[in-house]
Motif scaffolding. Structure first.
Motif, PDB file in Angstrom:
ATOM      1  N   ASN A   1       0.904  -1.295  -0.074  1.00  0.00           N
ATOM      2  CA  ASN A   1      -0.070  -0.074  -0.168  1.00  0.00           C
ATOM      3  C   ASN A   1       0.859   1.325  -0.044  1.00  0.00           C
ATOM      4  O   ASN A   1       2.056   1.487   0.504  1.00  0.00           O
ATOM      5  CB  ASN A   1      -0.947   0.021   1.447  1.00  0.00           C
ATOM      6  N   LEU A   2       0.332   2.233  -0.568  1.00  0.00           N
ATOM      7  CA  LEU A   2       1.106   3.806  -0.476  1.00  0.00           C
ATOM      8  C   LEU A   2       0.179   4.567   0.226  1.00  0.00           C
ATOM      9  O   LEU A   2      -1.044   4.769  -0.044  1.00  0.00           O
ATOM     10  CB  LEU A   2       1.377   4.059  -1.748  1.00  0.00           C
ATOM     11  N   VAL A   3       0.706   5.378   1.202  1.00  0.00           N
ATOM     12  CA  VAL A   3      -0.205   6.081   1.911  1.00  0.00           C
ATOM     13  C   VAL A   3      -0.374   7.500   1.387  1.00  0.00           C
ATOM     14  O   VAL A   3       0.621   7.953   0.621  1.00  0.00           O
ATOM     15  CB  VAL A   3       0.370   6.294   3.428  1.00  0.00           C
ATOM     16  N   THR A   4      -1.410   8.131   1.410  1.00  0.00           N
ATOM     17  CA  THR A   4      -1.531   9.270   0.577  1.00  0.00           C
ATOM     18  C   THR A   4      -0.955  10.772   1.392  1.00  0.00           C
ATOM     19  O   THR A   4      -1.193  11.618   0.796  1.00  0.00           O
ATOM     20  CB  THR A   4      -3.092   9.476   0.453  1.00  0.00           C
ATOM     21  N   THR A   5      -0.666  10.490   2.560  1.00  0.00           N
ATOM     22  CA  THR A   5       0.086  11.443   3.196  1.00  0.00           C
ATOM     23  C   THR A   5       1.676  11.751   2.791  1.00  0.00           C
ATOM     24  O   THR A   5       2.454  12.709   3.401  1.00  0.00           O
ATOM     25  CB  THR A   5       0.309  11.224   4.831  1.00  0.00           C
ATOM     26  N   ARG A   6       2.211  10.700   1.837  1.00  0.00           N
ATOM     27  CA  ARG A   6       3.614  10.912   1.529  1.00  0.00           C
ATOM     28  C   ARG A   6       3.554  11.181  -0.060  1.00  0.00           C
ATOM     29  O   ARG A   6       2.633  10.840  -0.853  1.00  0.00           O
ATOM     30  CB  ARG A   6       4.315   9.612   1.693  1.00  0.00           C
ATOM     31  N   ASN A   7       4.645  11.880  -0.686  1.00  0.00           N
ATOM     32  CA  ASN A   7       5.051  11.642  -2.009  1.00  0.00           C
ATOM     33  C   ASN A   7       5.930  10.909  -2.404  1.00  0.00           C
ATOM     34  O   ASN A   7       6.709  10.187  -1.434  1.00  0.00           O
ATOM     35  CB  ASN A   7       5.331  13.114  -2.411  1.00  0.00           C
ATOM     36  N   TYR A   8       5.917  10.426  -3.858  1.00  0.00           N
ATOM     37  CA  TYR A   8       6.901   9.308  -4.241  1.00  0.00           C
ATOM     38  C   TYR A   8       7.367   9.429  -5.342  1.00  0.00           C
ATOM     39  O   TYR A   8       6.981  10.273  -6.371  1.00  0.00           O
ATOM     40  CB  TYR A   8       5.722   7.967  -4.400  1.00  0.00           C
ATOM     41  N   ILE A   9       8.575   8.927  -5.548  1.00  0.00           N
ATOM     42  CA  ILE A   9       9.270   8.840  -7.243  1.00  0.00           C
ATOM     43  C   ILE A   9       9.374   7.324  -7.230  1.00  0.00           C
ATOM     44  O   ILE A   9       9.989   6.431  -6.502  1.00  0.00           O
ATOM     45  CB  ILE A   9      10.536   9.507  -7.023  1.00  0.00           C
ATOM     46  N   PHE A  10       8.671   6.964  -8.255  1.00  0.00           N
ATOM     47  CA  PHE A  10       8.765   5.600  -8.753  1.00  0.00           C
ATOM     48  C   PHE A  10      10.046   5.552  -9.928  1.00  0.00           C
ATOM     49  O   PHE A  10       9.873   6.458 -10.731  1.00  0.00           O
ATOM     50  CB  PHE A  10       7.377   5.202  -9.476  1.00  0.00           C
ATOM     51  N   GLY A  11      10.900   4.565  -9.526  1.00  0.00           N
ATOM     52  CA  GLY A  11      12.026   4.235 -10.650  1.00  0.00           C
ATOM     53  C   GLY A  11      11.534   3.250 -11.432  1.00  0.00           C
ATOM     54  O   GLY A  11      11.148   1.989 -11.071  1.00  0.00           O
ATOM     55  N   TYR A  12      11.004   3.446 -12.771  1.00  0.00           N
ATOM     56  CA  TYR A  12      10.549   2.376 -13.676  1.00  0.00           C
ATOM     57  C   TYR A  12      11.728   1.867 -14.441  1.00  0.00           C
ATOM     58  O   TYR A  12      12.620   2.722 -15.046  1.00  0.00           O
ATOM     59  CB  TYR A  12       9.474   2.885 -14.501  1.00  0.00           C
ATOM     60  N   HIS A  13      11.650   0.480 -14.577  1.00  0.00           N
ATOM     61  CA  HIS A  13      12.833  -0.143 -15.220  1.00  0.00           C
ATOM     62  C   HIS A  13      12.203  -1.368 -15.983  1.00  0.00           C
ATOM     63  O   HIS A  13      11.488  -1.804 -15.389  1.00  0.00           O
ATOM     64  CB  HIS A  13      13.928  -0.712 -14.299  1.00  0.00           C
ATOM     65  N   PRO A  14      12.591  -1.769 -17.214  1.00  0.00           N
ATOM     66  CA  PRO A  14      13.449  -1.216 -18.089  1.00  0.00           C
ATOM     67  C   PRO A  14      12.775   0.040 -18.895  1.00  0.00           C
ATOM     68  O   PRO A  14      11.440   0.100 -18.897  1.00  0.00           O
ATOM     69  CB  PRO A  14      14.118  -2.229 -18.986  1.00  0.00           C
ATOM     70  N   HIS A  15      13.607   0.577 -19.692  1.00  0.00           N
ATOM     71  CA  HIS A  15      12.874   1.765 -20.455  1.00  0.00           C
ATOM     72  C   HIS A  15      12.173   0.967 -21.864  1.00  0.00           C
ATOM     73  O   HIS A  15      11.102   1.268 -22.281  1.00  0.00           O
ATOM     74  CB  HIS A  15      14.036   2.756 -20.978  1.00  0.00           C
TER      75      HIS A  15
END
Length: 361
Positions: A122-136
């Motif tokens: 789960n991801l809490v809505t009180t935080r911000n996130y950076i998803f690293g997407y791999h591979p291109h």
């Protein structure tokens, strides 16, 4: 032809059973087969995005310039006036449209491969996130489908989280293309945009960055699981400055949908690609998929191979206004370790052998 004649003869005989039989014969004709029609719709939906990605911006620029020389010049003037007024909108997150994100065409797009999104935490809505997407991959088709449309129900799987897929800033200088991209929640991958979204747009934002970028696309080929990450640390520094949690994300099958001519290091082809990458921001690739009407011909339609995007466990990142290189190296190492663990945990579920190793360059 014989089926059509038989169906027509049945209708002429005039009985109810003959008419019913004739209709059944008509709908059994190959070109009316529902599954084949759906497959063609799926291919068309994918092809329209591929063509939009490759030529929409250039084509619309040319059309607008031509319009200046016609009696419809006022249309071009009005659009360019609007463009000047709206120039900085992409850097503030753009103008997403839930209507566009929910178009039926994206469900056909999803089903062609098919593409699926796997949530592990789960991801809490009180935080911000950076998803690293791999591979291109060649075009990042999994990233687009999962995070710029609702075809895989990203908003339901991560309620309260607003995904922003980050791509080349140059795309937002192209008329019409920029509107299309923004409607899906796509934004420029530059510091100003990311700073804005992580500091002035509240919480619950998730910025998806394809970390390997153009360099990684040059090594994209079926059967290869490799990421360009070891010296990519800018996204970690941004996460530390804003206290945004890092989320490793791996897309199994992303490299399988296109075949590419790989130029060896030191060759003239690789030299040209690197010059484009350095001065323009993208590297031209010589690639192909299948044809629209036959899988035995070459074309721009990607091969129909499953793409499964697995979103890993978020790594909690502290907020450090001035992170040191030691801080950046520490959390970058944690991120690399988490990505490799994510790959190893899920690889056998999606057709890879236990011995497969993720190559981190």
């Amino acid at each position: 032809m014989k089926t059509l004649i038989a169906a027509y003869s049945g209708v002429l005989r005039g009985t109810g059973s003959s008419i019913l039989s004739a209709l059944q014969d008509l709908f059994s004709i190959t070109w009316l087969n529902r599954s084949k029609v759906e497959k063609q719709l799926q291919m068309i939906s994918v092809l329209q995005w591929v063509l939009s990605f490759l030529v929409l911006g250039v084509a619309c620029s040319a059309i607008l310039m031509y319009t200046f020389c016609t009696d419809c010049w006022l249309i071009a003037v009005l659009y360019f006036t609007w463009l000047a007024f709206d120039w900085n909108t992409p850097q503030k997150g753009g103008r997403r449209s839930q209507w566009v994100r929910n178009w039926a065409v994206w469900r056909y797009f999803r089903d062609y491969f098919p593409i699926q999104l796997v949530k592990t935490h789960n991801l809490v809505t009180t935080r911000n996130y950076i998803f690293g997407y791999h591979p291109h991959g060649i075009m990042g088709l999994g990233a687009f489908c999962n995070f710029s449309t609702e075809a895989t129900e990203v908003s339901k799987k991560f309620p309260g989280i607003r995904p922003y897929l980050a791509t080349l800033a140059g795309n937002f200088r192209m008329p019409v293309l920029r509107e299309y991209l923004m409607s899906g929640g796509i934004c420029p991958v530059n510091r100003d945009t990311i700073d804005y979204l992580l500091s002035k747009n509240g919480s619950g934002n998730a910025i998806i960055i394809v970390v390997g970028g153009a360099a990684e696309s040059l090594s994209s080929m079926p059967g290869k699981n490799a990421v360009t990450l070891r010296n990519r640390k800018g996204f970690v520094k941004l996460a530390l400055r804003h206290g945004a949690d890092l989320v490793p994300t791996y897309s199994f099958g992303e490299n399988e949908v296109y075949k590419q001519v790989i130029f060896e290091e030191g060759s003239w082809g690789r030299w040209v690609q690197k010059k484009f990458q350095k001065y323009i921001g993208f590297a031209p690739c010589i690639f192909h998929g299948r044809g629209l009407f036959s899988s035995d011909t070459w074309g721009l339609v990607p091969y129909s191979k499953p793409i499964t995007t697995v979103v890993g466990e978020p790594i909690t990142i502290p907020k450090l206004e001035h992170p040191t290189q030691q801080d950046i190296d520490l959390y970058h190492a944690m991120y690399m370790e988490a990505l490799v663990k994510l790959f190893d945990k899920h690889k056998t579920k999606f057709g890879l052998p236990e011995t497969e190793v993720l190559e981190v360059n």
